[in-house]
Design a protein around this motif. Structure first.
Motif, mmCIF file in Angstrom:
data_model
loop_
_atom_site.group_PDB
_atom_site.id
_atom_site.type_symbol
_atom_site.label_atom_id
_atom_site.label_comp_id
_atom_site.label_asym_id
_atom_site.label_seq_id
_atom_site.Cartn_x
_atom_site.Cartn_y
_atom_site.Cartn_z
ATOM 1 N N ASP A 100 26.200 36.653 47.049
ATOM 2 C CA ASP A 100 25.266 37.748 46.825
ATOM 3 C C ASP A 100 23.869 37.170 46.601
ATOM 4 O OD1 ASP A 100 24.360 40.298 46.531
ATOM 5 O OD2 ASP A 100 25.180 40.617 44.518
ATOM 6 N N PHE A 101 22.869 38.021 46.740
ATOM 7 C CA PHE A 101 21.510 37.628 46.335
ATOM 8 C C PHE A 101 20.791 38.867 45.827
ATOM 9 C CE2 PHE A 101 21.001 38.768 50.822
ATOM 10 C CZ PHE A 101 19.828 39.511 50.818
ATOM 11 N N LYS A 102 19.756 38.623 45.018
ATOM 12 C CA LYS A 102 19.018 39.726 44.408
ATOM 13 C C LYS A 102 17.544 39.375 44.359
ATOM 14 C CE LYS A 102 18.811 42.794 40.414
ATOM 15 N NZ LYS A 102 19.468 43.243 39.180
ATOM 16 N N ILE A 103 16.695 40.374 44.620
ATOM 17 C CA ILE A 103 15.244 40.206 44.551
ATOM 18 C C ILE A 103 14.751 40.784 43.228
ATOM 19 C CG2 ILE A 103 13.064 40.843 45.658
ATOM 20 C CD1 ILE A 103 14.676 40.971 48.308
ATOM 21 N N PHE A 104 13.838 40.057 42.546
ATOM 22 C CA PHE A 104 13.349 40.510 41.243
ATOM 23 C C PHE A 104 11.977 39.892 40.993
ATOM 24 C CE2 PHE A 104 15.227 36.436 40.618
ATOM 25 C CZ PHE A 104 14.549 35.840 39.563
ATOM 26 N N ASN A 105 11.335 40.354 39.927
ATOM 27 C CA ASN A 105 10.067 39.779 39.476
ATOM 28 C C ASN A 105 10.361 38.740 38.389
ATOM 29 O OD1 ASN A 105 7.999 41.135 41.009
ATOM 30 N ND2 ASN A 105 8.579 43.003 39.909
ATOM 31 N N MET A 106 9.861 37.531 38.578
ATOM 32 C CA MET A 106 10.124 36.456 37.625
ATOM 33 C C MET A 106 9.677 36.827 36.228
ATOM 34 S SD MET A 106 11.446 33.446 37.308
ATOM 35 C CE MET A 106 11.486 32.663 38.904
ATOM 36 N N GLY B 94 12.340 38.886 34.397
ATOM 37 C CA GLY B 94 13.640 38.285 34.176
ATOM 38 C C GLY B 94 14.674 38.814 35.158
ATOM 39 N N LEU B 95 15.847 38.151 35.193
ATOM 40 C CA LEU B 95 16.928 38.500 36.111
ATOM 41 C C LEU B 95 17.999 39.290 35.368
ATOM 42 C CD1 LEU B 95 18.341 38.149 38.882
ATOM 43 C CD2 LEU B 95 19.324 36.020 37.976
ATOM 44 N N THR B 96 18.391 40.435 35.931
ATOM 45 C CA THR B 96 19.425 41.270 35.320
ATOM 46 C C THR B 96 20.627 41.352 36.224
ATOM 47 O OG1 THR B 96 18.536 43.292 36.304
ATOM 48 C CG2 THR B 96 17.702 42.676 34.109
ATOM 49 N N TRP B 97 21.809 41.604 35.621
ATOM 50 C CA TRP B 97 23.028 41.846 36.387
ATOM 51 C C TRP B 97 23.952 42.737 35.580
ATOM 52 C CZ3 TRP B 97 21.789 37.035 34.353
ATOM 53 C CH2 TRP B 97 22.587 36.584 33.291
ATOM 54 N N THR C 222 24.233 46.101 31.204
ATOM 55 C CA THR C 222 23.546 45.067 31.964
ATOM 56 C C THR C 222 23.183 43.922 31.039
ATOM 57 O OG1 THR C 222 21.380 46.098 31.594
ATOM 58 C CG2 THR C 222 22.567 46.724 33.601
ATOM 59 N N ARG C 223 23.004 42.759 31.618
ATOM 60 C CA ARG C 223 22.546 41.602 30.879
ATOM 61 C C ARG C 223 21.309 41.047 31.559
ATOM 62 N NH1 ARG C 223 27.030 37.508 28.689
ATOM 63 N NH2 ARG C 223 25.078 36.768 27.758
ATOM 64 N N LYS C 224 20.475 40.388 30.798
ATOM 65 C CA LYS C 224 19.230 39.854 31.329
ATOM 66 C C LYS C 224 19.097 38.388 30.927
ATOM 67 C CE LYS C 224 15.319 42.180 31.225
ATOM 68 N NZ LYS C 224 14.031 42.773 30.765
ATOM 69 N N GLU C 225 18.563 37.605 31.863
ATOM 70 C CA GLU C 225 18.249 36.200 31.601
ATOM 71 C C GLU C 225 16.771 36.008 31.919
ATOM 72 O OE1 GLU C 225 18.419 32.752 30.160
ATOM 73 O OE2 GLU C 225 20.430 33.600 30.469
ATOM 74 N N THR C 226 16.001 35.631 30.914
ATOM 75 C CA THR C 226 14.555 35.450 31.112
ATOM 76 C C THR C 226 14.168 33.994 31.267
ATOM 77 O OG1 THR C 226 14.246 35.449 28.713
ATOM 78 C CG2 THR C 226 13.974 37.560 29.876
ATOM 79 N N ASN C 227 14.994 33.093 30.717
ATOM 80 C CA ASN C 227 14.693 31.663 30.840
ATOM 81 C C ASN C 227 15.460 31.118 32.041
ATOM 82 O OD1 ASN C 227 13.954 29.051 30.503
ATOM 83 N ND2 ASN C 227 15.188 28.680 28.657
ATOM 84 N N LEU C 228 14.784 31.068 33.187
ATOM 85 C CA LEU C 228 15.435 30.684 34.444
ATOM 86 C C LEU C 228 14.992 29.313 34.945
ATOM 87 C CD1 LEU C 228 15.068 34.150 36.234
ATOM 88 C CD2 LEU C 228 17.171 33.195 35.276
ATOM 89 N N ASP C 229 14.415 28.494 34.018
ATOM 90 C CA ASP C 229 13.858 27.212 34.441
ATOM 91 C C ASP C 229 14.911 26.304 35.081
ATOM 92 O OD1 ASP C 229 11.448 28.032 33.557
ATOM 93 O OD2 ASP C 229 11.527 26.971 31.628
ATOM 94 N N ASN D 292 25.916 32.216 31.363
ATOM 95 C CA ASN D 292 27.047 32.742 30.609
ATOM 96 C C ASN D 292 27.160 34.249 30.794
ATOM 97 O OD1 ASN D 292 27.733 30.214 29.597
ATOM 98 N ND2 ASN D 292 26.386 30.423 27.815
ATOM 99 N N GLY D 293 28.370 34.745 30.978
ATOM 100 C CA GLY D 293 28.596 36.195 31.090
ATOM 101 C C GLY D 293 28.410 36.761 32.468
ATOM 102 N N PHE D 294 28.184 35.901 33.472
ATOM 103 C CA PHE D 294 27.999 36.430 34.825
ATOM 104 C C PHE D 294 29.350 36.926 35.357
ATOM 105 C CE2 PHE D 294 27.070 36.583 39.325
ATOM 106 C CZ PHE D 294 25.744 37.033 39.340
ATOM 107 N N PRO D 295 29.396 38.079 36.039
ATOM 108 C CA PRO D 295 30.661 38.680 36.486
ATOM 109 C C PRO D 295 31.485 37.732 37.349
ATOM 110 C CG PRO D 295 28.831 40.193 36.808
ATOM 111 C CD PRO D 295 28.223 38.892 36.427
ATOM 112 N N ARG D 296 32.823 37.852 37.197
ATOM 113 C CA ARG D 296 33.732 37.048 38.002
ATOM 114 C C ARG D 296 33.727 37.474 39.475
ATOM 115 N NH1 ARG D 296 34.368 32.545 35.860
ATOM 116 N NH2 ARG D 296 36.057 32.227 37.359
ATOM 117 N N SER D 297 33.161 38.671 39.747
ATOM 118 C CA SER D 297 33.071 39.151 41.141
ATOM 119 C C SER D 297 32.016 38.407 41.945
ATOM 120 C CB SER D 297 32.756 40.647 41.162
ATOM 121 O OG SER D 297 31.471 40.872 40.595
ATOM 122 N N ASN D 298 31.198 37.624 41.252
ATOM 123 C CA ASN D 298 30.096 36.886 41.882
ATOM 124 C C ASN D 298 29.034 37.824 42.471
ATOM 125 O OD1 ASN D 298 31.508 34.621 41.200
ATOM 126 N ND2 ASN D 298 31.882 33.917 43.308
#
Length: 734
Positions: free
Chosen positions: A685-691, A694-697, A703-710, A725-731
């Motif tokens: 999968d891929f997702k488009i977002f604004n840095m 942060g990245l949500t899923w 939903t969960r969000k990750e803001t520190n994507l360094d 951590n916590g990313f879905p097993r469905s990928n």
């Protein structure tokens, strides 16, 4: 009985060849000399034999058809009558050769009345074709039953092939010759006589192009016209002629006054009705036919602010108000061989025929003059020796041999003197004979000089053509009817302007059954599906929108929303509207963006993809448009709009990579570039977002969000790091 053994293939080939040649020479292709097919030539000849001249009365068409099939043309009466009718229709022939009385059909497409009700006679133009026929100008042949003779070709004092054109389908070939203006043809013939090596470009200054009996606007550029008349093949466009009639308060009507050649008016009106019923003409309030003898179709726009030319451009593109005429100058030459000729060859072939006719007519007249001079010489000898002639006739038992020996007369002269009436033995009659003898002697010298002098022959032919031109210059039939436009401006129109804008909801099931519901609705009660099927896509749209379908084979398809099925049922399968393969699956269905600066990203399961411009998504055919190249083991995963500055890519190996969107190049088609590197597996999968956001899923019901994507933010094409951590097993992000 002798039995001849032959192979079936050889026999069949021989018989089929005979049939093909018969069809080509005896039915379908016109003769370059008189422009007629055998059925037309026999029709005209039979009517001449019946003395149906322009100044005589009419006769029933059944009588004409009976004579034709009984004496000359052993074919069905229906086919012969159809040929007769066409020769009389002023909307089929530019210069009709038969004048009909009664119902001979009309431009609406209605058929003629039965032959027992209609009557016909020849026109003045047909009489030009017969000039010199009784003067041994052409060869005759026996009819099919051997009881009489018919001409192999007519003298053709009228250039009928170019003037009236022809059409026909033979075995393995066809012809389609447009009609032309007779005055222009005469000018071209005179130019060819003046300059035998004339160039085609010079001929085209005289013959402007086809001139159809129904008029219309002819659109053809100089280059195309030169190719058509040089090579004998090509296509021209014919458009209807219209005027704008101004009404009160700034309103107007569009009046169609001429329609394209060979287009029945009834079929045209039927198409108008279909478009109106389907609401495909929202800018038109009404279309009605007020035609009588002349065409008058009225188009009433809904608003006076709409440009009439815009309405007409749409009608030209979607109805037979614009038609195409495919020119094919396939003709039988003077040896009855099928040949595709250019315009110059046709003109030269016609002139060659006219020179042959002139030579034969001249020799025929010369023979008649010589025979008459022979008689006159005998008569004059008799007058000079009248007393002795009378004595021989009165006293001799065998006066004829005595006259021949006494005055050196031949048999014909002696016989004529013996048959002379007593009242002719006057001094006045002798003077008349001497006057006739002198006049015929002078004419004989002229004819003998004409036979051996090519310049005199050319002058005679020119005089004939000039007389023909003068005849039509005083006649309305000589005026050009089709206006020619060489500068073709292809007006671009927006078809959306002609679609009534209404809100709709597009519903597509999981198995690809699609339909529309009027209005914008979210009520699930309106979304009915077949048993075993479920909701796939629900889009709120307008009838003016376009629907984009993107499939697992990397292909894009386009469907206008106004053409999607409506109603209360389950709709129709998308596969009936677009050509998709059995294993091809729909992976995206969305409306074409109103903002055409919007970009999209397409990617495949092998981790490759690219950016593309919105306009690249549009497809013009049911077969779709290949954008993303994939193979059997690789399928397209996604086609989504770019709504951020970064992209997160997740692999089947649970590794993720984040990089900037601008690292992905813009392409029109191809495999694209590598988003993420894999040792095994591919992209999930891929997702488009604004840095900055942060990245949500999705995670469970939230939903969960990750803001520190360094740790994942690297350059495109690397393998990445294990998932947060916590990313879905469905990928999957969603």
């Amino acid at each position: 009985m002798d039995i001849i053994e032959r192979s079936f293939q050889e026999t069949l080939g021989e018989k089929y060849l005979s049939y093909a040649l018969s069809t080509i020479m005896s039915r379908s292709l016109p003769d370059v000399r008189d422009g007629l097919k055998p059925v037309h030539r026999r029709l005209l000849f039979a009517m001449r034999e019946l003395k149906l001249n322009p100044d005589s009365g009419y006769k029933k068409c059944a009588r004409v058809v009976g004579d034709v099939i009984g004496k000359f043309h052993p074919h069905g009466d229906v086919a012969v009558y159809d040929a007769l009718v066409r020769l009389a229709q002023d909307f089929s022939l530019r210069y009709p050769l038969i004048e009909g009385q009664g119902n001979f059909g009309n431009i609406d497409g209605d058929n003629a009345a039965a032959m027992r009700y209609t009557e016909a006679r020849l026109t003045d133009i047909a009489m030009f074709l017969f000039e010199g026929l009784d003067e041994n100008s052409v060869d005759f042949k026996g009819t099919y039953d051997g009881e009489s003779n018919e001409p192999k070709v007519l003298p053709a004092g009228f250039p009928n092939l170019l003037a009236n054109g022809a059409s026909g389908i033979a075995v393995g070939m066809a012809t389609n010759i447009p009609p032309h203006n007779i005055i222009e043809i005469c000018n071209a013939l005179l130019a060819v006589l003046d300059t035998p090596n004339i160039e085609l470009a010079e001929i085209l200054t005289h013959i402007k192009g086809p001139d159809f009996p129904t008029g219309g606007q002819l659109y053809v550029d100089h280059k195309t016209l030169t190719e058509i008349y040089g090579e004998g093949k090509g296509t021209v466009r014919i458009r209807s002629t219209y005027t704008v009639e101004q009404l009160e308060r700034g309103k107007y009507h569009i009046i169609i006054t001429e329609i394209p050649y060979s287009v029945p008016k009834s079929r045209l009106l039927e198409k108008f009705g279909q478009l109106m019923e389907a609401k495909k003409l929202p800018l038109i309030n009404d279309i009605r036919d007020e035609s009588s003898e002349d065409i008058r179709i009225i188009i009433e726009p809904k608003s006076s602010s709409i440009d009439a030319s815009l309405i007409m451009e749409f009608l030209y593109k979607n109805t037979e108000l614009e038609a195409r005429f495919s020119v094919n100058l396939n003709i039988l030459d003077s040896n009855l061989r099928p040949v595709v000729m250019g315009l110059k060859e046709i003109l030269n072939s016609y002139l060659t025929h006219r020179f042959q006719v002139l030579d034969r007519r001249t020799r025929y007249r010369l023979k008649k003059i010589e025979d008459r001079l022979n008689l006159l010489s005998g008569f004059l000898i008799a007058y000079l020796n009248l007393d002795e002639v009378i004595r021989i006739i009165r006293e001799e038992d065998e006066p004829k041999p005595m006259l021949m020996s006494r005055f050196d007369l031949n048999d014909i002269q002696a016989e004529a003197i013996l048959n002379m009436r007593l009242r002719s033995l006057r001094k006045l009659e002798e003077m008349e004979l001497r006057k006739e003898f002198d006049a015929l002697s002078a004419e004989k010298a002229e004819k003998e000089n004409l036979i051996v002098t090519p310049t005199l022959q050319t002058k005679t032919i020119k005089n004939e053509i000039q007389s023909l031109r003068k005849y039509f210059e005083k006649d309305p039939r000589g005026l050009r009817r089709s206006d020619i436009h060489h500068d073709i401006a292809d007006v671009q129109i927006n078809l959306i302007d002609f679609i009534e804008k209404e809100p709709i909801t597009v519903v597509c099931s999981d198995k690809g059954w699609i339909r529309t519901i009027k209005g914008h609705t979210t009520d699930s009660a309106d979304f009915k599906y077949k048993e075993g099927d479920q909701e796939g896509y629900v889009l709120q749209a307008e009838t003016t929108d376009k629907l984009i379908i993107f499939t697992s084979f990397g292909k894009s398809y386009t469907l206008p929303c106004d053409k999607l099925p409506g109603g209360r049922g389950f709709g129709e399968p998308l596969r009936l509207m677009i050509e998709v393969e059995a294993k091809e699956e729909i992976i995206a269905l969305f409306l074409y963006p109103k903002d055409e600066t919007q970009q999209f990203i397409v990617a495949a399961s092998d981790g490759r993809g690219f950016r593309l411009e919105t306009s690249q998504l549009l497809s013009q055919t049911k077969n779709g448009k290949q954008l993303l190249n994939v193979s059997d083991a690789v399928v397209a995963l996604k086609c989504i709009p770019i709504t951020g500055d970064s992209i997160a890519v997740f692999g089947e190996n649970r590794k993720m990579i984040v990089f900037a969107i601008n690292e992905i190049p813009i392409m029109n088609r191809g495999r694209g570039v590598m988003f993420q590197k894999y040792l095994q597996g591919g992209m999930s999968d891929f997702k488009i977002f604004n840095m900055a956001d942060g990245l949500t899923w999705k995670s469970g019901n939230g939903t969960r969000k990750e803001t520190n994507l360094d740790r994942w933010n690297v350059k495109r094409g690397q393998s990445g790091r294990l998932a947060p951590n916590g990313f879905p097993r469905s990928n999957k992000f969603d």
